[in-house]
Each structure stands twice: as structure tokens, then as C-alpha cells.
Design an enzyme around this catalytic site. Structure first.
Site, PDB file in Angstrom:
ATOM      1  N   CYS A  16       0.856  -1.191   0.000  1.00  0.00           N
ATOM      2  CA  CYS A  16       0.000   0.000   0.000  1.00  0.00           C
ATOM      3  C   CYS A  16       0.889   1.237   0.000  1.00  0.00           C
ATOM      4  CB  CYS A  16      -0.916  -0.010   1.218  1.00  0.00           C
ATOM      5  SG  CYS A  16      -1.756   1.549   1.531  1.00  0.00           S
ATOM      6  N   CYS A  19       0.555   3.261   3.126  1.00  0.00           N
ATOM      7  CA  CYS A  19       1.248   2.617   4.251  1.00  0.00           C
ATOM      8  C   CYS A  19       2.757   2.844   4.160  1.00  0.00           C
ATOM      9  CB  CYS A  19       0.946   1.127   4.278  1.00  0.00           C
ATOM     10  SG  CYS A  19      -0.819   0.755   4.410  1.00  0.00           S
ATOM     11  N   ASP A 397      19.025  15.318 -33.969  1.00  0.00           N
ATOM     12  CA  ASP A 397      20.369  15.500 -34.501  1.00  0.00           C
ATOM     13  C   ASP A 397      20.468  14.606 -35.742  1.00  0.00           C
ATOM     14  OD1 ASP A 397      23.132  16.095 -34.681  1.00  0.00           O
ATOM     15  OD2 ASP A 397      23.591  14.211 -33.664  1.00  0.00           O
TER      16      ASP A 397
END
Length: 723
Positions: A16, A19, A397
Site C-alpha cells: 500500500c 502505508c 540530430d
């Protein structure tokens, strides 16, 4: 005074995101801890501390999780079978008791048996929930475990045994499934370590023996037989073989390796035997570096995640306060039924957990970055992933990006009575001591034509114009038209010829003396065969404008831009000019990406919103400086990266919207009397699982490779599908 040290820990049970933030806060307040940073996506924790490692591990255990010091060279352990996982086993037992309790309520008259069965379901399903809740209360924090424990106790208090048991079982089941899903997401990158053998046949001091990779040092020779994986980064010193580099670069086609070639740990030796001189220790090899950088990238918060975290910070206390008010105020102030309003308050407590909302962004970021890395695209963080999905303009480039970067002599035009071999012999004699890529192209052509370089001396490089050397007592020159104009040489028709060559996409140099022009050598850097397809696919991916930035002359640049289908080009640019153009594009179009080689064009790559480096394999500069690295030097990966970023943005928005919608519906349903406790738990855990599953779809996104050319000169379409 105890010296502060930094340790990295692997965490278990951290499923979680909310958490994780609370654990981080708790550890940061502990004595002897200077700072804590938890990478939820990788389940890693970095701690700066002056206390014992055992003390850190004990604090994590007290919070309900597990921690162990990370071993960078260790391979990930195999997951246990589900029946050996205590959380899953207890969830299964809880489900058995829940169903038994339900059947008992239907078939057995005695209520005591039903209550006992429901209580057993609550205890078995809520064992870890209650244990973690106690740890949270001790650390003066409130998480979903606390809220669910209160909800279960409240349900029992008002006699809703079945509802409390159902809610606890569903919460336990949701946590178990969430843990399995997150572990699968996290291990998708670390599983790459399994590609790297933990032992290798090593030659040291003339003796051969098998050594663990941790004991192999730089300079050792490892011997890799056909069909074996390469254990260490190194340089081939003997042998030839085809090596599959897919774990590192995402390339599907094996690459030839001969003496002098670089090879990487985790790649597969297909045919011949190779002897490889080790160039990096196991903890510093390219595979370990990629895994480490991907995990760090997964920890970097995207803008949407920062918004969600800020929202959750205010949302949770507001809904908890509302839940308390709903449970207390109506019974006390208005004399309404206490059990009814207590249940409404408990439902709101469950809804107060922001799990689905908080996890909505990181699971998508983790999945997308992991998916890209397995295909040879290193995205350095969630912020860059989101930005790439909003890019409007891509600036390229030219040399080494849109083109192969390998100059080849295309034409040799002798003038003033000289032969082609004479022109090549003089040119090769001057360029023999030069390191310029043009020099190498001329020397190769001279060798092919059988034109041996003449003896030369007094070589001089003429900055920006060419070079000179003394050959047979006379000074000869090779260089741009301007060099000979400055020498006041009569260039005759050479200027017109050079202009025509430039218009056809070729660059030219003149060869001669102060008296006359001997000839013209035309060179060209060929476009990559798949560049036109890439440009087409980028346009299909929603890129509004593509522009080429080059230091080449306008005629050559224009010819290549037209050949590739580039919208615009700017030629004869210095690095500072490219920087200025990037800023102008940002002012006009918004988000701009710059694609280069990761070393040159550094100012433009740094100034662009997204800097994309080509060919990062083994290139520390590219790995460290670019925001996105195409590891295999394959431009075809770019449309996939852009599409993946756009898909990620879409899924993040879906997850956030869905999470907020579920919360809103159940808050409204609570006041309308439609929802009950187990439905709220089902919705909350179900929303979390659906959000994770939706984010994990990004792991399944696949690219169907861009072939260079199809039969009949038809280009193959780029596909971006899900398995």
C-alpha cells in the site's frame, strides 16, 4: 560520535503506497536515523543512520513488514507456492469459516454456532490486519489496518457478525491479491538478474577454474561456450560468435561479436566459443546498472502522483472526521438509532482509506517503465514518462541519429588531367594521420581502389576547413571549397559540381595544391534504412512537428530531410544555435523532445523537455545524462516509447477518475442507506485490485517490430497492441 552510514534494504509485505509513506515517517522519527526514503515501486528502502542495522530491521518488523539488507549481485529468490504463504493460507481459512457460518445461519437453529464460525472467520482473516493495526497505533499513525479493525469491532458491537466476517475476509483477500499483483510488477525487472549466471569458467594466472561471479575481478578471462550465457561485462579477446543481447538492448536479432567487441552480462552466446576479458565487477555491470536505474526511476514521482498524494493528505482526515460525526452526532443530537448511524460511520471509515487512489499512479509508472526497460528503452522517471506523452515536437540530430554516422565515399571526380587513383593517393596520404571520420572513409576507399598512400610529412589540421601535408616536396591540401578560395586557387567548374553534389545529399572536399585542383571527393552519411518508417510512425503517434538540426550544409541537410519526410531542418548549426532553436520551438509549440547521441549536442539535450539519447549500451554518459535512453541505438524504439507514454497517461487518468468515482458513489450511498459494511470493503479492495490490474496492462503492451523494407518497397506499419 557515531559515523552515519547509508544502507539499502529490500522490504516484504509493503503493498500500500499510503502505508509506505507512514512507515517512512515512522522510521524517520526513530533515534539514530538521519533520513529514510522508501521506493514503493521497487519495495526498497534507503536509510541514512548511525544505529545498528538490526535496529532498523526490528523497527520495520514492529511495523508489520519485513526488511533485509540488499545484496546487489544476488538473484531474486523464487516465490513460494501459495499454500506456503501464511497470508493467503489464513485468507483461505477465513473463507472456509465464513461459508460455514453462512450455511450455519441457514441450516442450524442455534445462533451460538453461527457466531463462533463468523468469529473464527474474523480472527483468521484479520490476524495480520489486527497485528499491523497495533503497530500503527503504537507509532501514532492511522492506516487502513486501523480503520478496518475499528470497522470489524464496530460490526461485532452492533451484532452484525456476518457483515463483520464478510468485510474482514474480503479485506484479507484483497490484500493477498494486491500483494501478489504488486510483487509480479516489481519482480518483472529484477527477474532480469536470472539471465546472468552466478558462476563462470575463469582463467587466471594460466589456470582455469569455475568461480562465483562475486570473486571474478577486472582483467580475468572468462570462457563462454556455445549455448551459455555471458556472466560478466567484458571485451572479446578470442573467438567469434553471434550473441543475443535482448535482455540488455531489446534487440531481437543476434549481434556478431569478434575480438575487440564489447559484451554484456546476461546476454546469450549462440554459436562459437568466446574468451572475454572482464571489464566491470558484477555489482557494476550494465545489467545491474540498468536494474538499479530502472528501480530508481520507478521511485521518482510523476506530477500526477504528486497531485494524488496531496489530495489524499487532505481527503483522509476529512472523511475520518465526517465518519466520527455521522456515528456520534445523529444519535446524540437527534435521538436517531445508534446502531444504524454507527454502521454508517464505519462504512465511511472504510471509504476513508485512499489505497486505490494513492496506488493508481505508481503501479502504472512501475509497469510502464519496466515494460520499456525490457525492450531496451530506459526511462529515467515518472516525470519524464508523463512528459513524453505530451510531446508536440521532436528535434533530431542528424549524424548518428537519423543517419548511420558512418561516412562513405560516394564519388571521386578527377580534374585537370589527374586520374582517380592519383586523387585518392594524395587524399589518403594527407588524411593518414588524421582521426576524423572523413579521413577513415577516404582511406577505406583508397584501399579498395588499390591506391596506396604516398609518403607525407608536416601534417597540419586547418580548423574548420581541412588539412595539409607535404608530399614529394610539395604542400598538398584537402578540405572545403572555402579553403581553396582562401588560398586563391582557381576553382573553375569545381564550385558548380560541388553545389550539384550537395543538392543530391552529398558533402564534398577538394584535393589539390596552391596552384590547381586535382579532384573532388564526395561523401555521404547514409540515412538509417528505417528512419522514414520511424518518422511516419511518430506522426501517427500524434507528434505535430519533426525538425532536423545539423551542422551540415543546407543543401545536404535539405536532401536528407526530404528523403526522410522531415517537416523542417536547420543547417550549419553550432551547439549554441541548437540550444536557441530548442527554446524557440518550446515557445511556439510547448513540449519538445531532442534526440541525439547523449554526448554531443549536450546543451540542446539538457534544454529540451525530454532529452533522448541514442545507443546507451555501455555508455555511462548517456545513461547518466539523458532522460530517455534507447539502449540498442535503434531509432525504431522511439515511436513505441511515445505511444507507451501516451497510453500510460491515459491509464493514470482512468485510474484516478475511477478511484474518485467509487469513493463518491459510496459516500453518497452511505447517506442514502443503500450500502453496508461488506459492500464498502468489497468496493474499496475491489477498486484497488482493478486499478492495479489496469496499470499492469502496460506490462503487456508489445511492439511489433518495424521492418526495414517490405517486398514491393512497401513499409510495414508500426503496431502498438496488447497481448
Amino acid at each position: 560520535m557515531t559515523k552515519c552510514r547509508i544502507d539499502i534494504f529490500r522490504l516484504e509485505g509493503l503493498d500500500c503506497a499510503d502505508c509506505a509513506a507512514k512507515l517512512e515517517k515512522r522510521l524517520a522519527a526513530a533515534a539514530g536515523v538521519e533520513s529514510v526514503k522508501i521506493n514503493f515501486g521497487a519495495s526498497k528502502m534507503t536509510v541514512a543512520h548511525s544505529t545498528r542495522v538490526e535496529s532498523i530491521i526490528r523497527l520495520v518488523n514492529q511495523a508489520g513488514y519485513k526488511a533485509e539488507l540488499e545484496n546487489p549481485g544476488a538473484q531474486p529468490g523464487r516465490q513460494n507456492k501459495w499454500w506456503k504463504n501464511k497470508k493467503i493460507l489464513l485468507t483461505f481459512i477465513s473463507g472456509v469459516f465464513l461459508n460455514a457460518g453462512f450455511l450455519s445461519s441457514l441450516l442450524i437453529a442455534r445462533e451460538e454456532w453461527t457466531i463462533i464460525l463468523y468469529l473464527a472467520a474474523i480472527i483468521s482473516g484479520g490476524y495480520y490486519t489486527g497485528k499491523n493495526a497495533l503497530c500503527s497505533v503504537k507509532s501514532k499513525s492511522i492506516d487502513m489496518n486501523v480503520l478496518m479493525s475499528i470497522a470489524a469491532i464496530g460490526a461485532v458491537a452492533i451484532g452484525e457478525w456476518g457483515e463483520g466476517a464478510t468485510a474482514m475476509f474480503l479485506f484479507s483477500l484483497g490484500n493477498a491479491l494486491q500483494a501478489l499483483s504488486m510483487e509480479k510488477t516489481r519482480s518483472s525487472i529484477r527477474a532480469l538478474m536470472e539471465y546472468s549466471p552466478n558462476k563462470a569458467l575463469t582463467r587466471r594466472n594460466g589456470r582455469e577454474f569455475e568461480l562465483p561471479v562475486e570473486d571474478i575481478v577486472v582483467g580475468d578471462i572468462i570462457i563462454v561456450k556455445p549455448g551459455e550465457r555471458i556472466a560478466m561485462d567484458g571485451e572479446v579477446v578470442k573467438g567469434f560468435s553471434m550473441v543475443n543481447q535482448a535482455p540488455i538492448t531489446g534487440e531481437s536479432i543476434p549481434v556478431p561479436k569478434s575480438p575487440g567487441a564489447e559484451v554484456y552480462a546476461g546476454t546469450f552466446n549462440e554459436e562459437g566459443s568466446l574468451e572475454i576479458r572482464v571489464t566491470r565487477l558484477v555489482r557494476n555491470n550494465t545489467l545491474s546498472k540498468i536494474i538499479s536505474m530502472v528501480e530508481e526511476a520507478q521511485a521518482r514521482r510523476a506530477p500526477s502522483q504528486q497531485f494524488v498524494d496531496m489530495f489524499a493528505r487532505f481527503y483522509t482526515p476529512v472523511v475520518i472526521t465526517l465518519a466520527l460525526a455521522v456515528a456520534i452526532v445523529p444519535p446524540l443530537a437527534m435521538g436517531l438509532p445508534y446502531p444504524t448511524w454507527l454502521e454508517k460511520g464505519l462504512i465511511l471509515l472504510v471509504i476513508a482509506c485512499p489505497c486505490a487512489l494513492v496506488i493508481s499512479t505508481p503501479v502504472s509508472i512501475v509497469s510502464a517503465i519496466g515494460s520499456a526497460a525490457r525492450r531496451g528503452i530506459l526511462i529515467k522517471g515518472g516525470a519524464y514518462l508523463e512528459k513524453a506523452g505530451s510531446v508536440n515536437v521532436v528535434a533530431f540530430d542528424k549524424t548518428g541519429t537519423l543517419t548511420s554516422g558512418n561516412l562513405e565515399v560516394m564519388d571521386v571526380i578527377p580534374l585537370n588531367g589527374h586520374a582517380e587513383k592519383d586523387v585518392l593517393s594524395i587524399a589518403a596520404a594527407i588524411e593518414y594521420r588524421s582521426q576524423h571520420h572523413l579521413a577513415r572513409a577516404i582511406i577505406r576507399r583508397a584501399e579498395l581502389a588499390g591506391a596506396s598512400p604516398l609518403q607525407s610529412c608536416n601534417f597540419k589540421a586547418i580548423t574548420g576547413l581541412g588539412a595539409s601535408a607535404v608530399i614529394n616536396g610539395s604542400t598538398h591540401y584537402i578540405g572545403a571549397l572555402k579553403l581553396f578560395e582562401d588560398l586563391h586557387v582557381n576553382t573553375g567548374d569545381a564550385a558548380k559540381m560541388i553545389k550539384r553534389l550537395h543538392q543530391s545529399g552529398k558533402s564534398s572536399v577538394l584535393v589539390g595544391t596552391k596552384e590547381k585542383i586535382m579532384g573532388i571527393i564526395a561523401v555521404a552519411d547514409q540515412p538509417r534504412l528505417n528512419s522514414p518508417v520511424v518518422i511516419s510512425n511518430l506522426r501517427a503517434a500524434g507528434i505535430r512537428k519533426m525538425i532536423m538540426l545539423t551542422g551540415d550544409n543546407p543543401e545536404t541537410a535539405g536532401a536528407i530531410a526530404e528523403q526522410l519526410g522531415i517537416d523542417d531542418f536547420k543547417a550549419e548549426l553550432l551547439p549554441g544555435d541548437k540550444l536557441r532553436i530548442i527554446e524557440e520551438l518550446q515557445a511556439e509549440y510547448g513540449m519538445v523532445a531532442m534526440v541525439g547521441d547523449g554526448v554531443n549536442d549536450a546543451p540542446a539535450l539538457a534544454r529540451a523537455d525530454i532529452g533522448i539519447a541514442m545507443g546507451g549500451t555501455g555508455t555511462d554518459t548517456a545513461l547518466e545524462t539523458a532522460d530517455i535512453v534507447l539502449m540498442s541505438d535503434d531509432l525504431a524504439k522511439l515511436p513505441y516509447a511515445m505511444q507507451l507514454s501516451r497510453r500510460t497517461l491515459s491509464i493514470i487518468k482512468q485510474n484516478i477518475t475511477f478511484s474518485l468515482l467509487v469513493k463518491a458513489i459510496f459516500i453518497l450511498g452511505t447517506f442514502m442507506g443503500i450500502t453496508n459494511l461488506w459492500m464498502a470493503v468489497f468496493a474499496d479492495t475491489g477498486a484497488s485490485l482493478l486499478v492495479i490490474a489496469n496499470g499492469m496492462r502496460l506490462m503487456l503492451v508489445k511492439e511489433e517490430g518495424i521492418s526495414l523494407l517490405k517486398a514491393g518497397n512497401k513499409k510495414q506499419k508500426f503496431c502498438f497492441n496488447e497481448i
